[in-house]
Design a protein around this motif. Structure first.
Motif, PDB file in Angstrom:
ATOM      1  N   LEU A 129      24.348   2.100  10.699  1.00 44.60           N
ATOM      2  CA  LEU A 129      24.145   0.740  11.357  1.00 44.60           C
ATOM      3  C   LEU A 129      22.915   0.936  12.203  1.00 44.60           C
ATOM      4  O   LEU A 129      21.614  -0.143  11.563  1.00 44.60           O
ATOM      5  CB  LEU A 129      25.145   0.122  12.108  1.00 44.60           C
ATOM      6  N   LEU A 130      22.472   1.407  13.091  1.00 48.41           N
ATOM      7  CA  LEU A 130      20.731   2.000  13.644  1.00 48.41           C
ATOM      8  C   LEU A 130      20.397   2.374  12.426  1.00 48.41           C
ATOM      9  O   LEU A 130      18.879   1.993  13.016  1.00 48.41           O
ATOM     10  CB  LEU A 130      21.233   3.641  14.684  1.00 48.41           C
ATOM     11  N   ALA A 131      19.913   3.286  11.619  1.00 45.06           N
ATOM     12  CA  ALA A 131      19.520   3.510  10.225  1.00 45.06           C
ATOM     13  C   ALA A 131      18.752   2.471   9.641  1.00 45.06           C
ATOM     14  O   ALA A 131      18.190   1.796   9.888  1.00 45.06           O
ATOM     15  CB  ALA A 131      19.489   4.724   9.661  1.00 45.06           C
ATOM     16  N   VAL A 132      20.199   1.380   9.167  1.00 40.10           N
ATOM     17  CA  VAL A 132      19.408   0.191   8.991  1.00 40.10           C
ATOM     18  C   VAL A 132      18.635  -0.827   9.474  1.00 40.10           C
ATOM     19  O   VAL A 132      17.804  -1.311   9.395  1.00 40.10           O
ATOM     20  CB  VAL A 132      20.955  -0.466   8.189  1.00 40.10           C
ATOM     21  N   MET A 133      18.989  -1.181  10.537  1.00 36.32           N
ATOM     22  CA  MET A 133      18.298  -1.771  12.144  1.00 36.32           C
ATOM     23  C   MET A 133      16.959  -1.167  11.532  1.00 36.32           C
ATOM     24  O   MET A 133      15.401  -2.026  11.727  1.00 36.32           O
ATOM     25  CB  MET A 133      18.828  -1.919  12.888  1.00 36.32           C
ATOM     26  N   ALA A 134      16.299   0.606  11.696  1.00 34.50           N
ATOM     27  CA  ALA A 134      15.610   0.898  11.546  1.00 34.50           C
ATOM     28  C   ALA A 134      14.667   1.103  10.710  1.00 34.50           C
ATOM     29  O   ALA A 134      13.057   0.265  10.678  1.00 34.50           O
ATOM     30  CB  ALA A 134      15.699   2.492  11.640  1.00 34.50           C
ATOM     31  N   TYR A 135      15.349   0.475   9.100  1.00 34.45           N
ATOM     32  CA  TYR A 135      14.816   0.213   8.265  1.00 34.45           C
ATOM     33  C   TYR A 135      14.635  -1.135   8.047  1.00 34.45           C
ATOM     34  O   TYR A 135      13.388  -1.624   7.600  1.00 34.45           O
ATOM     35  CB  TYR A 135      15.613   0.616   6.619  1.00 34.45           C
ATOM     36  N   ASP A 136      15.004  -2.237   8.437  1.00 38.46           N
ATOM     37  CA  ASP A 136      15.116  -3.396   8.481  1.00 38.46           C
ATOM     38  C   ASP A 136      13.717  -3.418   9.681  1.00 38.46           C
ATOM     39  O   ASP A 136      12.288  -4.485   8.792  1.00 38.46           O
ATOM     40  CB  ASP A 136      15.899  -4.697   9.416  1.00 38.46           C
ATOM     41  N   ARG A 137      13.282  -3.276  10.214  1.00 38.10           N
ATOM     42  CA  ARG A 137      12.342  -2.487  11.221  1.00 38.10           C
ATOM     43  C   ARG A 137      10.550  -2.551  10.568  1.00 38.10           C
ATOM     44  O   ARG A 137      10.342  -2.723  10.871  1.00 38.10           O
ATOM     45  CB  ARG A 137      12.093  -2.562  12.149  1.00 38.10           C
ATOM     46  N   TYR A 138      11.282  -1.358   9.641  1.00 38.12           N
ATOM     47  CA  TYR A 138      10.067  -0.937   8.977  1.00 38.12           C
ATOM     48  C   TYR A 138       9.265  -1.774   7.626  1.00 38.12           C
ATOM     49  O   TYR A 138       8.536  -2.155   7.909  1.00 38.12           O
ATOM     50  CB  TYR A 138      10.824   0.823   8.170  1.00 38.12           C
ATOM     51  N   VAL A 139      10.527  -2.886   6.906  1.00 34.98           N
ATOM     52  CA  VAL A 139      10.006  -2.801   5.667  1.00 34.98           C
ATOM     53  C   VAL A 139       8.961  -4.287   6.771  1.00 34.98           C
ATOM     54  O   VAL A 139       8.198  -4.091   5.892  1.00 34.98           O
ATOM     55  CB  VAL A 139      11.264  -3.818   5.522  1.00 34.98           C
ATOM     56  N   ALA A 140       9.417  -5.049   7.919  1.00 33.23           N
ATOM     57  CA  ALA A 140       9.131  -6.141   8.621  1.00 33.23           C
ATOM     58  C   ALA A 140       7.751  -5.918   9.054  1.00 33.23           C
ATOM     59  O   ALA A 140       6.494  -6.356   9.040  1.00 33.23           O
ATOM     60  CB  ALA A 140      10.159  -6.356  10.073  1.00 33.23           C
TER      61      ALA A 140
END
Length: 326
Positions: A129-140
């Motif tokens: 989930l921490l990796a998913v949250m990092a991916y979300d910030r990357y896309v944003a």
């Protein structure tokens, strides 16, 4: 005469088997038994910490559900992360509080296996989930124009579900493997919950394969997500550094800083605990590190996400007066 000796040998083997089975029926969590004079102080302290975790993460879940300004993927993931933190600490803290209250520490074989299984599954979920949250910030930050399309609600739900279920089969199998080992020596676990390193120290025979499996799974489910997070943040920092506006850079860094702090708090202590060489001389340090990522980090997370986030602070100022008025 020979028949009588065979019968005696069978009886002795049966007694040995019964003794081993008796030992395997339960363990004793030593916890903080080496400092009995602080038992009540520890009980009060950990009870307050548990209540803070429940209250802090519960408020974040509520405000991200009821506040219209927080209805976006980032806060959807934060809400799920807060729920995960409540589940994560509830696997270990209530049991530790009960042991401090009764000062016994006895735990059945099945309960110990169940606790370790849920702890491992939720720990893997947190990594993903921490990796998913990092991916979300990357896309944003790196692809802002495509963000609404890439991170739509369906994708967000799929990512969260994948984070929750990805480690379940493997960790159930690992738990079965650990608890199928013969525990024919001491049944005292020098820890405050059932974890892999202290349990392996009680196992008899050659445990090289088991330790190798632990390292492989630690690399797959801890190190790889961490490397993904690092990769995302390298690209994020590279993109931010190219922004022409200083205000834009500051805003972009502020949206990522909370997540970066949580990642390093969790991964720092967990990685040292599971990947460092096993030794009896480090048992006290192991307890402190485990206490850090199982208890203290979930305590800080609501404060990190609320105090460092302008939108969350604003939502809390609107929500808390309404809550107190009820």
């Amino acid at each position: 005469m020979q028949s009588r000796n065979v019968n005696l040998q069978r009886e002795n083997n049966l007694k040995i088997t019964e003794t081993n089975l008796t030992i395997m029926m339960e363990f004793i969590l030593l916890g903080f038994s080496d400092i009995p004079q602080f038992h009540w102080f520890l009980f009060g302290g950990f009870l307050v910490i548990y209540l803070i975790i429940l209250l802090g993460n519960g408020i974040i879940i509520l405000i991200t559900k009821v506040d219209a300004t927080l209805q976006n993927p980032m806060y959807f993931f934060i809400s799920n992360f807060s729920f995960l933190e409540i589940c994560y600490v509830s696997v270990t803290l209530p049991r530790m509080l009960m042991d401090l209250w009764t000062q016994k520490g006895t735990i059945s074989f099945l309960t110990c296996a169940t606790q370790m299984c849920f702890f491992l599954m939720l720990g893997v979920t947190e990594c993903f989930l921490l990796a998913v949250m990092a991916y979300d910030r990357y896309v944003a930050i790196c692809n802002p124009l495509h963000y609404p399309l890439v991170m739509n609600h369906k994708v967000c739900v799929q990512l969260v579900v994948a984070s929750w279920i990805s480690g379940f089969p493997v960790q159930i199998g690992q738990t079965c493997q650990i608890f199928s080992l013969p525990f024919c020596g001491s049944n005292q676990i020098n820890h405050f919950f059932c974890d892999i390193p202290p349990l392996l120290q009680l196992a008899c025979g050659d445990i090289f394969v088991n330790e190798l499996v632990v390292y492989i799974f630690a690399v797959l489910f801890v190190t790889l997500p961490f490397l993904l997070i690092l990769g995302f943040y390298v690209k994020i920092i590279s993109t931010i550094s190219k922004l022409p506006s200083k205000t834009g850079r500051t805003k972009a860094f502020s949206t990522c800083s909370s997540h970066i702090i949580v990642v390093f708090l969790f991964y720092g202590s967990a990685t040292v605990t599971y990947l460092k060489p096993k030794s009896h001389q480090y048992e006290g340090i192991d307890k402190l590190l485990s206490l850090f990522y199982t208890t203290l980090t979930p305590t800080f997370n609501p404060m990190i996400y609320s105090l460092r986030n302008k939108d969350v602070r604003k939502a809390m100022r609107k929500f808390l007066p309404r809550l107190s008025a009820l």
